[in-house]
Design a protein around this motif. Structure first.
Motif, short mmCIF file in Angstrom:
data_model
loop_
_atom_site.label_atom_id
_atom_site.label_comp_id
_atom_site.label_asym_id
_atom_site.label_seq_id
_atom_site.Cartn_x
_atom_site.Cartn_y
_atom_site.Cartn_z
N GLU A 262 -10.34 22.72 0.43
CA GLU A 262 -11.26 23.81 0.12
C GLU A 262 -12.03 24.18 1.39
O GLU A 262 -12.47 23.32 2.15
CB GLU A 262 -12.24 23.40 -0.98
N ARG A 385 -7.97 26.56 1.29
CA ARG A 385 -8.15 27.67 0.34
C ARG A 385 -9.42 28.41 0.69
O ARG A 385 -10.51 27.84 0.69
CB ARG A 385 -8.22 27.14 -1.10
N ARG A 386 -9.27 29.69 1.02
CA ARG A 386 -10.42 30.50 1.41
C ARG A 386 -11.35 30.70 0.23
O ARG A 386 -10.91 30.94 -0.90
CB ARG A 386 -9.97 31.85 1.96
N ALA A 387 -12.65 30.60 0.51
CA ALA A 387 -13.64 30.73 -0.56
C ALA A 387 -13.70 32.15 -1.10
O ALA A 387 -13.91 32.36 -2.31
CB ALA A 387 -15.02 30.32 -0.04
N ASP A 389 -11.38 34.76 -1.35
CA ASP A 389 -10.32 35.32 -2.20
C ASP A 389 -9.36 34.27 -2.76
O ASP A 389 -8.38 34.62 -3.42
CB ASP A 389 -9.52 36.37 -1.42
N LYS A 390 -9.64 32.99 -2.52
CA LYS A 390 -8.84 31.88 -3.04
C LYS A 390 -7.42 31.83 -2.47
O LYS A 390 -6.58 31.08 -2.96
CB LYS A 390 -8.78 31.90 -4.57
N LYS A 391 -7.14 32.62 -1.44
CA LYS A 391 -5.82 32.56 -0.81
C LYS A 391 -5.74 31.32 0.09
O LYS A 391 -6.73 30.87 0.63
CB LYS A 391 -5.57 33.82 0.03
N THR A 392 -4.53 30.79 0.22
CA THR A 392 -4.33 29.63 1.10
C THR A 392 -3.81 30.09 2.46
O THR A 392 -2.98 31.00 2.55
CB THR A 392 -3.35 28.62 0.48
#
Length: 438
Positions: A262, A385-387, A389-392
């Protein structure tokens, strides 16, 4: 390894970077990757089309059988059989192309950052800072003449080690072979003092201490780039297919192999003390005498996992940490920004720290601090995981020696010798229990 996306979208930048590293056949290697990827994509497209057509025809068979059109259904079955056979061939072609693609990518080194200077080798490395004298733009190892001579004769550390019974090199040869010294008495205590001091300093700087294994499997060696590039430098346990680690970088960084972190948990900061093992085959002469180059040695490593946006700041913090250690140990040092021709296979930018030996009249490398960008993380499949947009995304990895002990010990002994004995720097006195070895 470099990402296929980078090679495909920024082909010329990749080639220029590889040429800066003096990678032979840069354009040809990149073109091989692009050609193999094209073959893989073409096989995948043909396979998808084949499977889609086979699925469509298979659906027709049932309908034809219900209508009593057995002969037509059998004919369609025959077509499906031909398509399935072709699919097996296409699947094999795709798998072969994928395997070849990975092999090709593993043979291509990381590309250097723009601030990495041009140069062929060690003489072209830039001297960016020193506590001995002011550095100016354009200073390189080749034109940076620093010889400290205070008029006093200085004994090299191997003679001091014998004089004060600190390190027994001959006993190491008897037990194991050349390059495996035996520390004893105050020598062993100095080694332990340095380990504890360096770990305590790392803890104060926010690093979590890790005590990892000192043997790793091939997947771990592959993940950080030691394999298949440097297997000749590693000790291999053939029966179990395990490798003795050349640095704690390998097991510690591999903690995050196949892991999604995260963003809020970054940067991750780890440190580890381990014994390290390097074959260093073919090393002879005075420059590798004593502690200058060993097959087994102690080292404290610092490792960071970070976002692309913050990894440059992490790198600067790591450099400041290592410099602070050398200042506390009261050693003469200089910091080098490595040129393209002297960089490691995996690093995007690297700074070396060297300490000066008054007895040997030469500089001894004691630390390398590198940012690997996404090169290691791509091999490791280490993502975050970017905060927002939740993309990895692929993370950045960094590491550095903080510090490697053998040459630190050599410099401490040689630079602190007095008529009364070996003076201990103030920072180490609480760990040693004395300020003088005599």
């Amino acid at each position: 390894m470099l990402t296929l996306k980078l090679i495909t979208e920024e082909t010329e930048r990749v080639i220029r970077g590889l040429e800066k590293k003096h990678f032979v056949g840069a354009r040809e290697s990149v073109q091989d990757v692009l050609n193999t990827d094209k073959q893989r994509r073409e096989a995948q497209t043909a396979l998808d089309k084949n499977l889609s057509e086979a699925k469509k025809l298979a659906a027709e068979i049932g309908a034809l059988m219900k209508q009593g059109k057995k002969e037509e259904a059998e004919a369609v079955k025959a077509q499906v059989a031909v398509l399935k056979e072709a699919a097996r061939t296409l699947e094999q072609q795709k798998e072969e192309a994928e395997k070849k693609l990975v092999e090709l990518l593993c043979q291509i080194p990381n590309i250097p950052y723009d601030q990495v200077p041009e140069g062929n080798g060690a003489e072209d490395n830039q001297v960016v800072k020193s506590n001995l004298r002011e550095c100016k733009e354009g200073d390189t190892v080749g034109n940076w003449d620093t010889v400290v001579d205070n008029g006093e004769a200085k004994l090299p550390h191997w003679e001091l080690a014998k004089k004060y019974n600190l390190i027994d090199f001959d006993l190491g040869v008897k037990i194991s072979g050349a390059g495996f010294p035996v520390y004893r008495g105050w020598g062993a205590r100095l080694q332990r003092a340095l380990i504890n001091f360096l770990l305590d300093e790392a803890r104060k700087a926010g690093y979590e201490e890790i005590m990892p294994p000192t043997v790793v499997n091939a997947a771990s060696g592959y993940g950080t780039g030691q394999l298949p590039d440097k297997e000749g430098q590693m000790y291999h346990c053939n029966l179990d297919d395990l490798y003795l680690i050349p640095t704690a970088e390998v097991p510690v960084t591999n903690i995050y192999r196949d892991v999604i972190i995260e963003e809020k948990d970054l940067p991750i900061k780890n440190c580890a003390y381990t014994q390290c093992f390097r074959r260093e085959a073919g090393s002879y002469g005075k420059e590798v005498r004593g502690l200058n180059r060993l097959h087994e040695f102690s080292k404290i490593e610092i490792v960071r996992i970070d976002t692309p946006e913050h990894s440059d700041e992490s790198h600067k913090e790591m450099l400041a940490h290592v410099e602070g250690l050398l200042q506390k140990l009261e050693l003469p040092y200089r910091i080098l920004r490595l040129c393209g021709g002297d960089m490691s296979f995996t690093s995007a930018i690297c700074y070396d720290f060297e300490v000066y030996s008054e007895a040997q009249k030469r500089w001894l490398e004691v630390s390398s601090v590198s940012n690997f960008d996404t090169y290691q993380a791509n091999r490791l499949k280490c993502r975050y995981r970017r905060a927002a947009d939740k993309k990895t995304e692929i993370a950045h990895t960094l590491n550095g020696s903080a510090l490697a002990l053998p040459r630190i010990v050599a410099a401490l002994l040689e630079n602190n010798q007095t008529a009364e004995g070996i003076r201990i720097p103030a920072a180490l006195v609480p760990y040693m229990g004395t300020d003088l070895i005599n």
